[in-house]
Design a protein around this motif. Sequence first.
Motif, PDB file in Angstrom:
ATOM      1  N   ASP A  11       0.825  -1.212   0.000  1.00  0.00           N
ATOM      2  CA  ASP A  11       0.000   0.000   0.000  1.00  0.00           C
ATOM      3  C   ASP A  11       0.855   1.258   0.000  1.00  0.00           C
ATOM      4  O   ASP A  11       1.688   1.457   0.892  1.00  0.00           O
ATOM      5  N   GLY A  12       0.646   2.109  -1.003  1.00  0.00           N
ATOM      6  CA  GLY A  12       1.402   3.356  -1.095  1.00  0.00           C
ATOM      7  C   GLY A  12       2.781   3.180  -1.697  1.00  0.00           C
ATOM      8  O   GLY A  12       3.517   4.153  -1.887  1.00  0.00           O
ATOM      9  N   ASP A  16      -0.909   1.931  -5.610  1.00  0.00           N
ATOM     10  CA  ASP A  16      -1.271   3.337  -5.428  1.00  0.00           C
ATOM     11  C   ASP A  16      -2.088   3.510  -4.142  1.00  0.00           C
ATOM     12  O   ASP A  16      -2.981   2.712  -3.851  1.00  0.00           O
ATOM     13  N   HIS A  17      -1.773   4.553  -3.372  1.00  0.00           N
ATOM     14  CA  HIS A  17      -2.433   4.766  -2.069  1.00  0.00           C
ATOM     15  C   HIS A  17      -3.953   4.889  -2.213  1.00  0.00           C
ATOM     16  O   HIS A  17      -4.701   4.386  -1.376  1.00  0.00           O
ATOM     17  N   HIS A  18      -4.404   5.554  -3.269  1.00  0.00           N
ATOM     18  CA  HIS A  18      -5.841   5.826  -3.413  1.00  0.00           C
ATOM     19  C   HIS A  18      -6.566   4.746  -4.216  1.00  0.00           C
ATOM     20  O   HIS A  18      -7.688   4.366  -3.867  1.00  0.00           O
ATOM     21  N   TYR A  20      -5.136   1.620  -5.371  1.00  0.00           N
ATOM     22  CA  TYR A  20      -4.578   0.271  -5.217  1.00  0.00           C
ATOM     23  C   TYR A  20      -4.102  -0.321  -6.559  1.00  0.00           C
ATOM     24  O   TYR A  20      -3.888  -1.515  -6.673  1.00  0.00           O
ATOM     25  N   GLY A 177       0.497   3.166   7.589  1.00  0.00           N
ATOM     26  CA  GLY A 177      -0.052   4.319   6.880  1.00  0.00           C
ATOM     27  C   GLY A 177      -1.442   4.701   7.375  1.00  0.00           C
ATOM     28  O   GLY A 177      -1.755   5.878   7.528  1.00  0.00           O
ATOM     29  N   ARG A 178      -2.287   3.694   7.654  1.00  0.00           N
ATOM     30  CA  ARG A 178      -3.662   3.963   8.098  1.00  0.00           C
ATOM     31  C   ARG A 178      -3.941   3.483   9.519  1.00  0.00           C
ATOM     32  O   ARG A 178      -4.779   4.051  10.203  1.00  0.00           O
ATOM     33  N   ASP A 215       6.957   3.094   2.218  1.00  0.00           N
ATOM     34  CA  ASP A 215       6.553   4.499   2.348  1.00  0.00           C
ATOM     35  C   ASP A 215       6.139   4.903   3.761  1.00  0.00           C
ATOM     36  O   ASP A 215       5.935   6.080   4.026  1.00  0.00           O
ATOM     37  N   SER A 234       4.847   9.561  -0.656  1.00  0.00           N
ATOM     38  CA  SER A 234       3.421   9.345  -0.423  1.00  0.00           C
ATOM     39  C   SER A 234       2.654  10.638  -0.693  1.00  0.00           C
ATOM     40  O   SER A 234       3.135  11.728  -0.356  1.00  0.00           O
ATOM     41  N   GLY A 255       4.131   6.423  -5.132  1.00  0.00           N
ATOM     42  CA  GLY A 255       3.598   5.069  -5.260  1.00  0.00           C
ATOM     43  C   GLY A 255       4.283   4.228  -6.327  1.00  0.00           C
ATOM     44  O   GLY A 255       5.515   4.230  -6.446  1.00  0.00           O
TER      45      GLY A 255
END
Length: 273
Positions: A11-12, A16-18, A20, A177-178, A215, A234, A255
């Motif tokens: 992830d990230g 891609d972070h947004h 995937y 990240g989250r 990241d 990121s 990403g």
Amino acid sequence: MTTLLIFTDLDGTLLDHHTYSFQPAQAAMQSLKTFSIPCVINTSKTFMELVALRKALNHQDPFIVENGSAVYIPKHLTLTVNETLEDCGEYWRKSFGPKRAELIALTNDKQDQYTFKRFSDMTWQELVALTGLNETNAKLAMQREFTEPMVWTDSNLALRIFRDDLAKFDVQVQKGGRFAHLMGKNCDKANAMLWLKAVYAEQSDEEITTMALGDGENDVGMLSKADIPVVIRSPVHAPPEIPNRSDAWLSDAYGPEGWAQAINLALTKQGIL
């Protein structure tokens, strides 16, 4: 001669972070396959999440799940491991920590002291709202074996006290990240990476050079122990600091695009491309 061994966050980083998506990284991934360079996924994701994703990526190499909690080695690979591993169907598994149920039991009485919400307290609908995952992937993300992610909404000071509290039970908290991830103290992306590097070193007459890409804060240990640490930019947070590593690379792009740039640069520097 040296042999390159890649370890990558998802992830990230590769995803891609947004969205995937891994599309911008596909050509670079194909280059690794062409030159028989192993690309080990080293992620906070679960085994069940990786089943479909590895198919989409055509990933044939070992992979590390739940922030270094376990290494899965596909049985079709000719990797010899000089210790007893768990037999998991198509894979051999090396585990580094306690099972998830122990972590949940340990934190059941902590919710009066701190403000957090664990995956085990959530519905899949809540996870979809938090992450943007679809229903199928959210349900797969909740099928954990060794870790318990949680949304930490308390202060950073409270998090430090919480960490100290759990350390007495050989449990650590890593910030991703989250989510903040509960796991055994020996569950670590760096530990798992170094264990697998040693396995590859046993099979090779050449020196192994590790390259790690990530990241987030939970990638710092892995990056700090890699021969070539690569921080992927990121779109949502500042690049993490890698202690005592002034040689760390920082990608220009975000990403998977930044991932591809770093891989191609490494292959060029190694004289492979």
